[in-house]
Structures are given as structure tokens and as C-alpha cells.
Design a protein around this motif. Structure first.
Motif, PDB file in Angstrom:
ATOM      1  N   LEU A 125       0.112  -0.778  16.328  1.00  0.00           N
ATOM      2  CA  LEU A 125       0.880   0.556  16.470  1.00  0.00           C
ATOM      3  C   LEU A 125       2.385   0.859  16.254  1.00  0.00           C
ATOM      4  CD1 LEU A 125       0.249   3.683  16.745  1.00  0.00           C
ATOM      5  CD2 LEU A 125       0.171   3.373  19.101  1.00  0.00           C
ATOM      6  N   GLN A 126       2.763  -0.255  16.874  1.00  0.00           N
ATOM      7  CA  GLN A 126       4.487  -0.293  16.643  1.00  0.00           C
ATOM      8  C   GLN A 126       4.984  -0.536  15.448  1.00  0.00           C
ATOM      9  OE1 GLN A 126       5.711  -2.927  19.905  1.00  0.00           O
ATOM     10  NE2 GLN A 126       5.752  -1.652  21.252  1.00  0.00           N
ATOM     11  N   LEU A 127       4.145  -1.402  14.811  1.00  0.00           N
ATOM     12  CA  LEU A 127       4.479  -1.704  13.196  1.00  0.00           C
ATOM     13  C   LEU A 127       4.294  -0.419  12.397  1.00  0.00           C
ATOM     14  CD1 LEU A 127       4.768  -3.435  10.817  1.00  0.00           C
ATOM     15  CD2 LEU A 127       2.397  -4.081  11.013  1.00  0.00           C
ATOM     16  N   TYR A 128       3.219   0.216  12.454  1.00  0.00           N
ATOM     17  CA  TYR A 128       2.944   1.590  11.750  1.00  0.00           C
ATOM     18  C   TYR A 128       3.990   2.552  11.842  1.00  0.00           C
ATOM     19  CZ  TYR A 128      -1.624  -0.605  10.822  1.00  0.00           C
ATOM     20  OH  TYR A 128      -2.690  -1.323  10.589  1.00  0.00           O
ATOM     21  N   GLN A 129       4.361   2.606  13.196  1.00  0.00           N
ATOM     22  CA  GLN A 129       5.620   3.612  13.359  1.00  0.00           C
ATOM     23  C   GLN A 129       6.836   2.794  12.973  1.00  0.00           C
ATOM     24  OE1 GLN A 129       4.756   3.365  17.978  1.00  0.00           O
ATOM     25  NE2 GLN A 129       3.789   5.349  17.702  1.00  0.00           N
ATOM     26  N   ARG A 130       6.903   1.388  12.948  1.00  0.00           N
ATOM     27  CA  ARG A 130       8.303   1.291  12.303  1.00  0.00           C
ATOM     28  C   ARG A 130       8.362   1.358  10.836  1.00  0.00           C
ATOM     29  NH1 ARG A 130       7.954  -3.648  14.084  1.00  0.00           N
ATOM     30  NH2 ARG A 130       7.567  -4.974  12.271  1.00  0.00           N
ATOM     31  N   LEU A 131       7.098   1.466  10.046  1.00  0.00           N
ATOM     32  CA  LEU A 131       7.455   1.430   8.644  1.00  0.00           C
ATOM     33  C   LEU A 131       7.119   3.295   8.397  1.00  0.00           C
ATOM     34  CD1 LEU A 131       4.688  -1.479   7.954  1.00  0.00           C
ATOM     35  CD2 LEU A 131       7.085  -1.146   7.507  1.00  0.00           C
ATOM     36  N   GLY A 132       7.130   3.794   9.377  1.00  0.00           N
ATOM     37  CA  GLY A 132       7.291   5.484   9.122  1.00  0.00           C
ATOM     38  C   GLY A 132       5.894   6.080   9.196  1.00  0.00           C
ATOM     39  N   PHE A 133       4.872   5.699   9.609  1.00  0.00           N
ATOM     40  CA  PHE A 133       3.616   6.316  10.006  1.00  0.00           C
ATOM     41  C   PHE A 133       3.688   7.277  10.961  1.00  0.00           C
ATOM     42  CE2 PHE A 133       2.152   2.826   7.413  1.00  0.00           C
ATOM     43  CZ  PHE A 133       0.998   3.275   6.774  1.00  0.00           C
ATOM     44  N   GLN A 134       3.067   8.468  10.925  1.00  0.00           N
ATOM     45  CA  GLN A 134       3.509   9.460  12.021  1.00  0.00           C
ATOM     46  C   GLN A 134       1.971   9.764  12.464  1.00  0.00           C
ATOM     47  OE1 GLN A 134       6.372  10.963  13.090  1.00  0.00           O
ATOM     48  NE2 GLN A 134       7.110   9.510  11.554  1.00  0.00           N
ATOM     49  N   GLN A 135       1.791  10.064  13.770  1.00  0.00           N
ATOM     50  CA  GLN A 135       0.639  10.443  14.269  1.00  0.00           C
ATOM     51  C   GLN A 135       0.332  11.835  13.985  1.00  0.00           C
ATOM     52  OE1 GLN A 135      -0.027  10.081  18.711  1.00  0.00           O
ATOM     53  NE2 GLN A 135      -1.261  11.950  18.621  1.00  0.00           N
ATOM     54  N   VAL A 136      -0.789  12.159  13.185  1.00  0.00           N
ATOM     55  CA  VAL A 136      -1.395  13.345  12.951  1.00  0.00           C
ATOM     56  C   VAL A 136      -2.567  13.733  13.827  1.00  0.00           C
ATOM     57  CG1 VAL A 136      -0.226  13.339  10.641  1.00  0.00           C
ATOM     58  CG2 VAL A 136      -2.716  12.672  10.799  1.00  0.00           C
ATOM     59  N   GLU A 137      -3.107  12.877  14.386  1.00  0.00           N
ATOM     60  CA  GLU A 137      -4.334  13.503  15.268  1.00  0.00           C
ATOM     61  C   GLU A 137      -4.609  12.823  16.239  1.00  0.00           C
ATOM     62  OE1 GLU A 137      -9.126  14.812  14.612  1.00  0.00           O
ATOM     63  OE2 GLU A 137      -7.706  14.612  12.772  1.00  0.00           O
ATOM     64  N   ASP A 138      -4.916  12.872  17.561  1.00  0.00           N
ATOM     65  CA  ASP A 138      -5.370  12.062  18.518  1.00  0.00           C
ATOM     66  C   ASP A 138      -6.905  12.247  18.869  1.00  0.00           C
ATOM     67  OD1 ASP A 138      -5.991  11.112  21.113  1.00  0.00           O
ATOM     68  OD2 ASP A 138      -4.193  11.606  21.817  1.00  0.00           O
ATOM     69  N   LYS A 139      -7.761  11.061  18.367  1.00  0.00           N
ATOM     70  CA  LYS A 139      -8.817  10.982  18.517  1.00  0.00           C
ATOM     71  C   LYS A 139      -9.572  10.440  19.857  1.00  0.00           C
ATOM     72  CE  LYS A 139     -10.571  11.282  14.156  1.00  0.00           C
ATOM     73  NZ  LYS A 139     -11.482  12.451  13.939  1.00  0.00           N
ATOM     74  N   GLY A 140      -8.759  10.257  20.655  1.00  0.00           N
ATOM     75  CA  GLY A 140      -9.017   9.956  22.067  1.00  0.00           C
ATOM     76  C   GLY A 140      -8.962   8.318  22.031  1.00  0.00           C
ATOM     77  N   VAL A 141      -9.820   7.611  21.703  1.00  0.00           N
ATOM     78  CA  VAL A 141      -9.453   6.137  21.686  1.00  0.00           C
ATOM     79  C   VAL A 141      -8.714   5.595  20.537  1.00  0.00           C
ATOM     80  CG1 VAL A 141     -10.509   3.766  21.405  1.00  0.00           C
ATOM     81  CG2 VAL A 141     -11.883   5.491  22.588  1.00  0.00           C
ATOM     82  N   ASP A 142      -8.370   6.390  19.508  1.00  0.00           N
ATOM     83  CA  ASP A 142      -7.558   5.991  18.212  1.00  0.00           C
ATOM     84  C   ASP A 142      -7.052   7.023  17.810  1.00  0.00           C
ATOM     85  OD1 ASP A 142      -9.119   7.285  15.812  1.00  0.00           O
ATOM     86  OD2 ASP A 142     -10.544   5.812  16.693  1.00  0.00           O
ATOM     87  N   LEU A 143      -5.719   7.002  17.173  1.00  0.00           N
ATOM     88  CA  LEU A 143      -4.886   7.976  16.836  1.00  0.00           C
ATOM     89  C   LEU A 143      -4.897   8.095  15.079  1.00  0.00           C
ATOM     90  CD1 LEU A 143      -1.802   6.832  18.852  1.00  0.00           C
ATOM     91  CD2 LEU A 143      -3.401   8.739  19.353  1.00  0.00           C
ATOM     92  N   LEU A 144      -4.895   8.859  14.641  1.00  0.00           N
ATOM     93  CA  LEU A 144      -5.083   9.097  13.076  1.00  0.00           C
ATOM     94  C   LEU A 144      -3.436   8.931  12.667  1.00  0.00           C
ATOM     95  CD1 LEU A 144      -6.006   9.063  10.143  1.00  0.00           C
ATOM     96  CD2 LEU A 144      -6.327  11.730  10.399  1.00  0.00           C
ATOM     97  N   MET A 145      -2.865   8.028  11.912  1.00  0.00           N
ATOM     98  CA  MET A 145      -1.554   7.947  11.748  1.00  0.00           C
ATOM     99  C   MET A 145      -1.448   8.029  10.089  1.00  0.00           C
ATOM    100  SD  MET A 145      -0.263   6.919  14.418  1.00  0.00           S
ATOM    101  CE  MET A 145       1.350   6.293  14.146  1.00  0.00           C
ATOM    102  N   ARG A 146      -0.404   8.779   9.624  1.00  0.00           N
ATOM    103  CA  ARG A 146      -0.286   9.001   8.098  1.00  0.00           C
ATOM    104  C   ARG A 146       1.145   8.641   7.755  1.00  0.00           C
ATOM    105  NH1 ARG A 146      -2.135  14.327   6.633  1.00  0.00           N
ATOM    106  NH2 ARG A 146      -0.153  15.123   7.913  1.00  0.00           N
ATOM    107  N   TRP A 147       1.425   8.259   6.557  1.00  0.00           N
ATOM    108  CA  TRP A 147       2.431   7.793   5.877  1.00  0.00           C
ATOM    109  C   TRP A 147       2.510   8.572   4.628  1.00  0.00           C
ATOM    110  CZ3 TRP A 147       3.924   5.862   1.136  1.00  0.00           C
ATOM    111  CH2 TRP A 147       5.346   5.722   1.051  1.00  0.00           C
ATOM    112  N   GLN A 148       3.586   9.377   4.589  1.00  0.00           N
ATOM    113  CA  GLN A 148       3.687  10.225   3.394  1.00  0.00           C
ATOM    114  C   GLN A 148       4.895   9.715   2.758  1.00  0.00           C
ATOM    115  OE1 GLN A 148       1.315  12.740   2.606  1.00  0.00           O
ATOM    116  NE2 GLN A 148       2.029  12.293   0.431  1.00  0.00           N
ATOM    117  N   GLY A 149       4.904   9.327   1.317  1.00  0.00           N
ATOM    118  CA  GLY A 149       6.276   8.664   0.799  1.00  0.00           C
ATOM    119  C   GLY A 149       6.991   9.813  -0.090  1.00  0.00           C
ATOM    120  N   LEU A 155       0.890  -0.996  -0.001  1.00  0.00           N
ATOM    121  CA  LEU A 155       0.017   0.149   0.112  1.00  0.00           C
ATOM    122  C   LEU A 155       0.819   1.385   0.248  1.00  0.00           C
ATOM    123  CD1 LEU A 155      -2.743  -1.007   2.231  1.00  0.00           C
ATOM    124  CD2 LEU A 155      -3.113  -0.711   0.015  1.00  0.00           C
ATOM    125  N   GLN A 156       2.029   1.406   0.866  1.00  0.00           N
ATOM    126  CA  GLN A 156       2.998   2.401   0.533  1.00  0.00           C
ATOM    127  C   GLN A 156       3.266   2.780  -0.735  1.00  0.00           C
ATOM    128  OE1 GLN A 156       5.438   1.081   3.912  1.00  0.00           O
ATOM    129  NE2 GLN A 156       5.044   2.935   5.147  1.00  0.00           N
TER     130      GLN A 156
END
Length: 153
Positions: free
Chosen positions: A129-153, A107-108
Motif C-alpha cells: 500500500l505504501q508503494l502505491y501511495q508513493r507512486l501517486g495512487f489515491q484511495q477512491v473507495e473503502d471496501k472494508g478489507v481492501d481499498l480501491l486505489m486509482r492513479w490518473q496520469g 503500467l502507469q
């Protein structure tokens, strides 16, 4: 060999099982009976399915297969500037083998080729969450229960 195919009505019970497996650890501490857990998961799965159909028209809802055997699901929406991973879940016996990582890397590459960002909402207690972070996803928004993560290649 990992492949994807569109879901069909015949996949409903499999998809419900994948969903329930993704909630098993969380529900283990509730003290509920197995029957209560099953009813809860089925209701949540049904509500989630309605939500996805109503809010993500045209999304790709796919079964993940390994050598022709169904092992998970991958739901993805394609928007003008973004590819949104709606859901990715594998059965427990298929986790930890690099399959999720490969799906995300594919997908990246798709996002990179299209000049789009790749996003996903991740519950903050989700081990992935650790996998997403390891693959370069960054937190862009804290939605309370969940986080919006974004990867920009």
C-alpha cells in the motif's frame, strides 16, 4: 532483465507457490500446521483462479521473469476507461529489488499513453500500500478489507 510472458497450464504449481508466498506472513500467526496452511492456500488459489477467469474475460495473465527465471505474476484487465491491476505478486526473494515498482511504472506509462486510469484493490494491511501511495495512487473507495486505489496520469 525483467520480462512478461503469458501463463500456461504448466505454470499452475509455480503460480500456486507465488500465491502461498503472498499469504505466508498472514498465516504465520494462525498456529496451523504447514500442511493445513498448504491446503488452505491451494483452495484459496483455486477459488481465486476461477474468480479471475469468470470475472475478467480477456485479461492478460502473465508470468514475471527475471533473466528467464519465473519470479512472480502480473494479472491485468484492460477496460474502456481503465486498466485494472488484478494481481501483482513476486516471490519473497524478488521483493524489495525495485521490480514491482518498475512493473507499476510501466503500467502507469501504458495508462497515461492510453488516456486511462490505473486501478487496483489493495488490502489495507498489505505492505505494498505504501508503494502505491508513493507512486501517486489515491484511495477512491473503502471496501472494508481492501481499498480501491486509482492513479490518473
Amino acid at each position: 532483465m525483467i520480462s512478461l510472458r503469458p501463463i500456461t497450464p504448466e505454470d499452475d504449481s509455480f503460480l500456486a507457490r507465488v500465491y502461498a508466498s503472498s499469504r505466508a506472513e498472514e498465516l504465520a500467526v494462525t498456529g496451523w500446521s504447514d500442511e493445513d496452511k498448504a491446503v488452505f492456500c491451494r483452495r484459496q488459489f483455486d477459488a481465486q483462479s476461477v474468480h479471475y477467469r469468470e470475472n475478467y474475460p480477456g485479461a492478460f495473465l502473465q508470468i514475471v521473469e527475471s533473466d528467464g527465471v519465473s519470479i512472480g505474476r502480473l494479472y491485468v484487465a484492460h477496460w474502456e476507461r481503465e486498466i485494472r491491476i488484478m494481481d501483482v505478486a513476486l516471490l519473497p526473494e524478488s521483493r524489495g529489488a525495485g521490480i514491482g515498482t518498475q512493473l507499476l511504472r510501466d503500467l502507469q506509462e501504458e495508462a497515461r499513453s492510453a488516456g486511462k486510469s490505473l486501478t487496483i484493490h489493495v488490502e489495507r494491511f498489505n505492505r505494498a500500500l505504501q508503494l502505491y501511495q508513493r507512486l501517486g495512487f489515491q484511495q477512491v473507495e473503502d471496501k472494508g478489507v481492501d481499498l480501491l486505489m486509482r492513479w490518473q496520469g
